[in-house]
Design a protein around this motif. Structure first.
Motif, short mmCIF file in Angstrom:
data_model
loop_
_atom_site.label_atom_id
_atom_site.label_comp_id
_atom_site.label_asym_id
_atom_site.label_seq_id
_atom_site.Cartn_x
_atom_site.Cartn_y
_atom_site.Cartn_z
N ALA A 6 0.82 -1.22 0.00
CA ALA A 6 0.00 0.00 0.00
C ALA A 6 0.85 1.26 0.00
O ALA A 6 0.31 2.36 -0.20
N GLY A 7 2.15 1.10 0.25
CA GLY A 7 3.01 2.27 0.28
C GLY A 7 2.79 3.14 1.50
O GLY A 7 2.88 4.38 1.42
N VAL A 8 2.55 2.51 2.62
CA VAL A 8 2.33 3.23 3.87
C VAL A 8 3.19 2.59 4.96
O VAL A 8 3.85 1.58 4.73
N SER A 9 3.12 3.17 6.14
CA SER A 9 3.89 2.61 7.25
C SER A 9 3.14 1.47 7.93
O SER A 9 1.92 1.31 7.78
N HIS A 10 3.88 0.66 8.69
CA HIS A 10 3.31 -0.42 9.49
C HIS A 10 2.26 0.15 10.46
O HIS A 10 1.19 -0.44 10.67
N GLN A 11 2.55 1.33 11.03
CA GLN A 11 1.63 1.94 11.99
C GLN A 11 0.31 2.34 11.33
O GLN A 11 -0.76 2.25 11.94
N THR A 12 0.38 2.77 10.06
CA THR A 12 -0.85 3.15 9.35
C THR A 12 -1.74 1.93 9.13
O THR A 12 -2.96 2.00 9.30
N VAL A 13 -1.13 0.80 8.76
CA VAL A 13 -1.91 -0.43 8.60
C VAL A 13 -2.57 -0.80 9.93
O VAL A 13 -3.75 -1.18 9.97
N SER A 14 -1.83 -0.69 11.01
CA SER A 14 -2.38 -1.00 12.33
C SER A 14 -3.56 -0.11 12.66
O SER A 14 -4.59 -0.57 13.18
N ARG B 55 -6.68 2.42 0.19
CA ARG B 55 -5.48 1.81 -0.38
C ARG B 55 -5.01 0.63 0.46
O ARG B 55 -4.63 -0.43 -0.06
N VAL B 56 -5.07 0.79 1.78
CA VAL B 56 -4.67 -0.30 2.67
C VAL B 56 -5.64 -1.47 2.57
O VAL B 56 -5.22 -2.63 2.50
N GLU B 57 -6.92 -1.17 2.55
CA GLU B 57 -7.92 -2.24 2.45
C GLU B 57 -7.79 -3.00 1.14
O GLU B 57 -7.98 -4.22 1.09
N LYS B 58 -7.43 -2.29 0.07
CA LYS B 58 -7.22 -2.95 -1.22
C LYS B 58 -6.01 -3.89 -1.14
O LYS B 58 -6.04 -5.02 -1.68
N ALA B 59 -4.95 -3.47 -0.46
CA ALA B 59 -3.76 -4.31 -0.30
C ALA B 59 -4.08 -5.54 0.55
O ALA B 59 -3.61 -6.65 0.27
N ILE B 60 -4.89 -5.34 1.60
CA ILE B 60 -5.29 -6.46 2.46
C ILE B 60 -6.03 -7.51 1.64
O ILE B 60 -5.77 -8.72 1.74
N ALA B 61 -6.96 -7.05 0.81
CA ALA B 61 -7.75 -7.97 -0.01
C ALA B 61 -6.88 -8.68 -1.04
O ALA B 61 -7.01 -9.88 -1.27
#
Length: 341
Positions: free
Chosen positions: A20-28, A44-50
Motif C-alpha cells: 500500500a506504500g504506507v507505514s506499518h503503523q498506518t496499517v495497524s 489503499r490499505v484495504e485494497k492491499a489487504i484484499a
C-alpha cells in the motif's frame, strides 16, 4: 505490481504496508481505529489487504492487548425460526462490529451447566457473553453467570429476579396490533392459539391479546397448543371448527401454527379468509407465499442483533445500560378479512 511476501507464506502487516506504500503503523490504525485514517489511505490499505489475503493474527493480538475479539453466544439449541434467526442476527452484527462469535448450546439451568459454560468461555478468552433466553430456564442459567463477564440477555423479558441487561422484541405490542386488526375488521368470535407457557414470547403475546380484547369490551379466549409447529395448529383448529359456534378469526402463536390452522380450515371446507381469518407471528421467509399469503407480525431480528451487540460493547466500557425493547410491525396480507355476513 508484485509484492514479496514473508518466507512463512502468510502475508504479514509489513507486507500490506509495503504493497500500500504506507507505514506499518498506518496499517495497524486501519485495522484498529479506521476512523483515524484518511479515507483515500484507508481504501489503499484495504485494497492491499484484499489482494494479499492478509488475516490478522488474533493470538498475537490477544497477547498484546489482552483482547481476543471473541463474543460468547449461549443458545437453547432450538431449531425453531425465532431462536435460529436471533442467533444468525447476533453473529452478523458481531462481524460488522469486528468481532467473532463462539457458540455453545445449553439445555439445562442447573449450577453445574452454568459452571461448564463459563469454563468453556473463559478458556476461549471471550470478552463478553450474549445469552439467547426465550424461556425462563435459560434466564436462570444467565443469572448464575452474572458478574464473571459482561453479559446481555436476549429474549422477550427476563425472568423476575434475574438482574441482567436485556434486549427484546415487544411481543405484547405485536399481539395487541394483531388483535386490534381483527377487531377493526369486525370480528367478535376470536381465538388465540397460544404457544407453550414456559416461553417468554408465548406469555407476552397472550398478555397482549387479553389486553386488547378487554379494552374492546370483548372476552379474550386463549387455547393452549402443544408446541410451535404446524401440526399443533392443525390439531387445535380441528377442535375449534367442531364447536357449535366456531371462531371467525384465529390469531396463531407463530406462522407455523397459523399454517396448520389454515390447512385444517381448508380440509374442513372452510374458506380462509372468507369464513375464518388467520393471522400469525414472526413473518417467516415463506409467509408471503402461504395459501393464502399470511397476515403476520414481523419480528425485527436484524435490529435485535444490532442492539444486543451495541449493549455488550457498552458493557465492555463498564457503562450502565438500560434494557432495550424493539418494536415489531404488523404485515397485512390476504389471510384476514371482515367476517362473512
Amino acid at each position: 505490481m508484485r509484492t514479496q511476501v514473508t518466507p512463512s507464506g502468510a502475508p504479514s502487516m509489513s507486507d500490506v504496508a509495503a504493497r500500500a506504500g504506507v507505514s506499518h503503523q498506518t496499517v495497524s490504525r486501519v485495522l484498529n481505529n479506521p476512523e483515524l485514517v484518511r479515507p483515500e489511505t484507508r481504501a489503499r490499505v484495504e485494497k492491499a489487504i484484499a489482494a494479499l489475503g492478509y488475516r490478522r493474527n488474533m493470538s498475537a493480538r490477544a497477547l498484546r492487548t489482552r483482547r481476543t475479539g471473541l463474543i460468547g453466544v449461549v443458545s437453547p439449541g432450538d431449531a425453531l425460526f425465532g431462536p435460529t434467526r436471533v442467533t444468525i442476527a447476533i453473529e452478523e452484527a458481531a462481524r460488522e462490529a469486528g468481532y467473532a462469535t463462539v457458540l455453545t448450546v445449553v439445555r439445562g439451568s442447573d449450577a453445574a451447566t452454568a459452571e461448564q459454560v463459563m469454563s468453556f468461555f473463559l478458556g476461549h478468552h471471550v470478552e463478553g457473553i450474549i445469552v439467547i433466553a426465550p424461556i425462563a430456564e435459560m434466564a436462570r442459567t444467565a443469572q448464575r453467570m452474572v458478574g464473571q463477564l459482561p453479559m446481555v440477555l436476549v429474549g422477550a423479558g427476563p425472568e423476575p429476579g434475574v438482574a441482567v441487561q436485556s434486549v427484546r422484541v415487544d411481543q405484547r405490542q405485536g399481539a395487541r396490533e394483531a388483535a386490534r386488526h381483527l377487531i377493526d375488521l369486525g370480528h367478535r368470535r376470536m381465538v388465540h392459539l397460544a404457544g407453550p407457557a414456559e416461553w417468554f414470547d408465548a406469555r407476552e403475546r397472550g398478555a397482549g391479546w387479553r389486553e386488547e380484547l378487554l379494552a374492546a369490551g370483548l372476552e379474550p379466549r386463549l387455547v393452549d397448543v402443544a408446541g410451535w409447529g404446524a401440526a399443533d395448529g392443525h390439531a387445535a383448529t380441528q377442535r375449534l371448527l367442531a364447536e357449535a359456534e366456531p371462531p371467525t378469526a384465529i390469531f396463531a402463536a407463530n406462522d407455523y401454527v397459523a399454517l396448520g390452522a389454515v390447512r385444517a380450515c381448508q380440509e374442513a371446507g372452510w374458506t380462509v379468509p372468507g369464513e375464518v381469518s388467520v393471522a400469525g407471528f414472526d413473518d417467516v421467509d415463506a409467509a408471503g407465499f402461504f395459501g393464502p399469503a399470511l397476515t403476520t407480525v414481523r419480528q425485527p431480528f436484524t435490529e435485535l442483533g444490532d442492539q444486543a451487540i451495541r449493549a455488550l460493547l457498552q458493557a465492555f466500557g463498564e457503562l450502565p445500560g438500560a434494557s432495550v425493547t424493539v418494536a415489531p410491525s404488523l404485515v397485512l396480507r390476504s389471510s384476514t378479512s371482515s367476517p362473512a355476513a
